[in-house]
Motif scaffolding. Structure first.
Motif, PDB file in Angstrom:
ATOM      1  N   GLY A 122      48.608  27.532  61.331  1.00 17.26           N
ATOM      2  CA  GLY A 122      48.023  27.014  60.112  1.00 17.26           C
ATOM      3  C   GLY A 122      48.757  27.663  58.949  1.00 17.26           C
ATOM      4  N   ASN A 123      48.155  27.637  57.786  1.00 19.78           N
ATOM      5  CA  ASN A 123      48.819  28.200  56.612  1.00 19.78           C
ATOM      6  C   ASN A 123      48.308  29.595  56.268  1.00 19.78           C
ATOM      7  OD1 ASN A 123      46.263  27.443  55.791  1.00 19.78           O
ATOM      8  ND2 ASN A 123      46.924  26.594  53.845  1.00 19.78           N
ATOM      9  N   ASN A 124      47.662  30.270  57.201  1.00 15.77           N
ATOM     10  CA  ASN A 124      47.146  31.614  56.926  1.00 15.77           C
ATOM     11  C   ASN A 124      48.175  32.680  57.283  1.00 15.77           C
ATOM     12  OD1 ASN A 124      46.415  32.800  59.753  1.00 15.77           O
ATOM     13  ND2 ASN A 124      45.702  30.677  59.793  1.00 15.77           N
ATOM     14  N   ALA A 125      48.019  33.836  56.697  1.00 14.22           N
ATOM     15  CA  ALA A 125      48.986  34.929  56.876  1.00 14.22           C
ATOM     16  C   ALA A 125      49.123  35.339  58.337  1.00 14.22           C
ATOM     17  CB  ALA A 125      48.590  36.127  56.025  1.00 14.22           C
ATOM     18  N   HIS A 126      48.030  35.336  59.077  1.00 15.09           N
ATOM     19  CA  HIS A 126      48.063  35.777  60.464  1.00 15.09           C
ATOM     20  C   HIS A 126      48.936  34.857  61.311  1.00 15.09           C
ATOM     21  CE1 HIS A 126      44.836  38.128  58.873  1.00 15.09           C
ATOM     22  NE2 HIS A 126      44.159  37.038  58.609  1.00 15.09           N
ATOM     23  N   THR A 169      48.220  22.518  59.144  1.00 17.84           N
ATOM     24  CA  THR A 169      47.808  22.527  57.741  1.00 17.84           C
ATOM     25  C   THR A 169      47.694  21.109  57.191  1.00 17.84           C
ATOM     26  OG1 THR A 169      48.946  24.636  57.463  1.00 17.84           O
ATOM     27  CG2 THR A 169      48.338  23.452  55.458  1.00 17.84           C
ATOM     28  N   GLY A 170      46.509  20.770  56.720  1.00 21.14           N
ATOM     29  CA  GLY A 170      46.268  19.456  56.143  1.00 21.14           C
ATOM     30  C   GLY A 170      46.181  18.323  57.148  1.00 21.14           C
ATOM     31  N   GLN A 171      46.360  18.621  58.424  1.00 15.61           N
ATOM     32  CA  GLN A 171      46.322  17.578  59.454  1.00 15.61           C
ATOM     33  C   GLN A 171      44.998  17.528  60.207  1.00 15.61           C
ATOM     34  OE1 GLN A 171      49.952  16.550  61.581  1.00 15.61           O
ATOM     35  NE2 GLN A 171      50.775  18.532  60.904  1.00 15.61           N
ATOM     36  N   TYR A 204      39.027  26.849  55.961  1.00 15.25           N
ATOM     37  CA  TYR A 204      38.157  27.823  55.305  1.00 15.25           C
ATOM     38  C   TYR A 204      38.821  28.221  54.007  1.00 15.25           C
ATOM     39  CZ  TYR A 204      35.538  32.125  54.438  1.00 15.25           C
ATOM     40  OH  TYR A 204      34.764  33.113  53.877  1.00 15.25           O
ATOM     41  N   MET A 205      38.249  27.780  52.906  1.00 17.25           N
ATOM     42  CA  MET A 205      38.782  28.085  51.582  1.00 17.25           C
ATOM     43  C   MET A 205      40.248  27.699  51.468  1.00 17.25           C
ATOM     44  SD  MET A 205      37.077  31.738  50.706  1.00 17.25           S
ATOM     45  CE  MET A 205      35.323  31.941  50.534  1.00 17.25           C
ATOM     46  N   GLY A 206      40.593  26.542  52.002  1.00 18.58           N
ATOM     47  CA  GLY A 206      41.958  26.038  51.927  1.00 18.58           C
ATOM     48  C   GLY A 206      42.900  26.611  52.968  1.00 18.58           C
ATOM     49  N   GLN A 207      42.387  27.452  53.844  1.00 20.39           N
ATOM     50  CA  GLN A 207      43.223  28.024  54.890  1.00 20.39           C
ATOM     51  C   GLN A 207      42.880  27.376  56.228  1.00 20.39           C
ATOM     52  OE1 GLN A 207      43.824  32.272  54.941  1.00 20.39           O
ATOM     53  NE2 GLN A 207      43.116  32.407  52.826  1.00 20.39           N
ATOM     54  N   PHE A 208      43.913  27.025  56.953  1.00 21.09           N
ATOM     55  CA  PHE A 208      43.755  26.378  58.244  1.00 21.09           C
ATOM     56  C   PHE A 208      44.138  27.366  59.343  1.00 21.09           C
ATOM     57  CE2 PHE A 208      44.268  23.055  55.189  1.00 21.09           C
ATOM     58  CZ  PHE A 208      43.508  21.991  55.668  1.00 21.09           C
ATOM     59  N   ALA A 209      43.381  27.366  60.421  1.00 26.14           N
ATOM     60  CA  ALA A 209      43.669  28.213  61.576  1.00 26.14           C
ATOM     61  C   ALA A 209      43.327  27.430  62.835  1.00 26.14           C
ATOM     62  CB  ALA A 209      42.863  29.502  61.524  1.00 26.14           C
ATOM     63  N   ALA A 263      40.445  17.775  67.899  1.00 23.02           N
ATOM     64  CA  ALA A 263      41.102  17.630  66.601  1.00 23.02           C
ATOM     65  C   ALA A 263      42.604  17.899  66.697  1.00 23.02           C
ATOM     66  CB  ALA A 263      40.476  18.584  65.576  1.00 23.02           C
ATOM     67  N   LEU A 264      43.009  18.624  67.730  1.00 19.78           N
ATOM     68  CA  LEU A 264      44.417  18.995  67.881  1.00 19.78           C
ATOM     69  C   LEU A 264      45.211  18.009  68.747  1.00 19.78           C
ATOM     70  CD1 LEU A 264      43.850  22.819  68.463  1.00 19.78           C
ATOM     71  CD2 LEU A 264      44.476  21.686  66.317  1.00 19.78           C
ATOM     72  N   LEU A 265      44.525  17.218  69.544  1.00 18.10           N
ATOM     73  CA  LEU A 265      45.202  16.319  70.484  1.00 18.10           C
ATOM     74  C   LEU A 265      46.216  15.373  69.838  1.00 18.10           C
ATOM     75  CD1 LEU A 265      42.343  15.477  73.011  1.00 18.10           C
ATOM     76  CD2 LEU A 265      44.386  16.885  73.385  1.00 18.10           C
ATOM     77  N   PRO A 266      45.953  14.802  68.653  1.00 18.33           N
ATOM     78  CA  PRO A 266      46.932  13.867  68.085  1.00 18.33           C
ATOM     79  C   PRO A 266      48.183  14.537  67.512  1.00 18.33           C
ATOM     80  CG  PRO A 266      44.793  13.682  66.945  1.00 18.33           C
ATOM     81  CD  PRO A 266      44.699  14.804  67.905  1.00 18.33           C
ATOM     82  N   LEU A 267      48.193  15.843  67.397  1.00 18.00           N
ATOM     83  CA  LEU A 267      49.321  16.543  66.776  1.00 18.00           C
ATOM     84  C   LEU A 267      50.409  16.822  67.793  1.00 18.00           C
ATOM     85  CD1 LEU A 267      47.259  19.074  64.634  1.00 18.00           C
ATOM     86  CD2 LEU A 267      48.042  16.788  64.024  1.00 18.00           C
ATOM     87  N   SER A 268      51.656  16.794  67.336  1.00 17.82           N
ATOM     88  CA  SER A 268      52.755  17.064  68.256  1.00 17.82           C
ATOM     89  C   SER A 268      53.756  18.029  67.617  1.00 17.82           C
ATOM     90  CB  SER A 268      53.439  15.765  68.676  1.00 17.82           C
ATOM     91  OG  SER A 268      53.834  15.033  67.545  1.00 17.82           O
ATOM     92  N   PRO A 269      54.477  18.776  68.451  1.00 16.48           N
ATOM     93  CA  PRO A 269      55.410  19.782  67.955  1.00 16.48           C
ATOM     94  C   PRO A 269      56.691  19.183  67.376  1.00 16.48           C
ATOM     95  CG  PRO A 269      55.397  19.759  70.350  1.00 16.48           C
ATOM     96  CD  PRO A 269      54.369  18.770  69.903  1.00 16.48           C
ATOM     97  N   ALA A 270      57.280  19.965  66.481  1.00 19.52           N
ATOM     98  CA  ALA A 270      58.585  19.632  65.918  1.00 19.52           C
ATOM     99  C   ALA A 270      59.523  20.805  66.214  1.00 19.52           C
ATOM    100  CB  ALA A 270      58.477  19.420  64.408  1.00 19.52           C
ATOM    101  N   ALA A 271      60.751  20.497  66.579  1.00 18.83           N
ATOM    102  CA  ALA A 271      61.722  21.561  66.861  1.00 18.83           C
ATOM    103  C   ALA A 271      61.919  22.410  65.613  1.00 18.83           C
ATOM    104  CB  ALA A 271      63.042  20.958  67.312  1.00 18.83           C
TER     105      ALA A 271
END
Length: 191
Positions: A27-31, A55-57, A62-67, A75-83
């Motif tokens: 996601g877009n969080n520091a961790h 992020t955004g998908q 939580y407060m604009g942060q995705f994890a 919710a993750l099934l439709p997402l796919s990796p990019a090289a």
């Protein structure tokens, strides 16, 4: 808790030593950014690396942060990796080397999306202030309360470690107790 963390790290490092393709979900969080940078640095350069940035998908944030950990699997099934590109990987590996050797200890996501660093004891004042305000209480309640009030994402393991450090420094005291008929650990300010 610490034993489980060490075991997870051992498995992660063993997986990174294999030349099998790796997909990192972030996601877009520091961790997550730190984890991706560590994987880019530690994995063999011959290991194909792909990334799924949620992020955004997904609707879970939580407060604009995705994890990833906040998302149900569906919710993750439709997402796919990019090289992941070689130059991006080299940049992240360099960033990891810098964070590892010069970092201050606590990192979180800045307003601009970057990573900002603070000393490891950055959240100690929040733990102590909350304890002073609320009085003796179960460790789990204190950690959950600070996590819920903090304007960013804070792992419970980090706060448990900081509480144990405060205990070692004589600032708080752990007291065995019971909660709902089960053993628990309570915490209070020392002295």
């Amino acid at each position: 808790m610490l034993r489980l963390y060490v075991e997870n790290q051992r498995h992660l490092l063993a997986a990174l030593a294999e030349p099998e393709p790796i997909v990192v979900w972030v996601g877009n969080n520091a961790h997550d950014k730190l984890m991706l940078a560590m994987v880019a640095r530690v994995a063999s350069p011959a290991t194909p690396l792909s990334v799924v940035d949620i992020t955004g998908q997904v609707a879970f944030q939580y407060m604009g942060q995705f994890a990833v950990g906040m998302c149900p699997p569906d919710a993750l099934l439709p997402l796919s990796p990019a090289a992941f590109s070689g130059t991006g990987r080299a940049r992240l590996a360099s960033q990891w080397d810098n964070w590892k050797t010069h970092g201050e200890g606590w990192r979180e996501t800045a307003v601009d999306g970057g990573v900002v660093e603070y000393p490891s004891d950055h959240l100690d004042t929040r733990l102590l202030a909350r304890l002073a305000e609320s009085g003796p209480q179960p460790v789990l309640r204190l950690v959950g309360d600070v996590m819920g009030r903090y304007p960013g994402m804070v792992p419970d393991t980090f706060l448990f470690w900081r509480l144990d450090t405060l205990r070692s420094n004589g600032q708080v005291v752990f007291i065995p107790g019971t909660r709902d008929g089960r053993k628990s650990i309570n915490v209070e300010l020392a002295g």
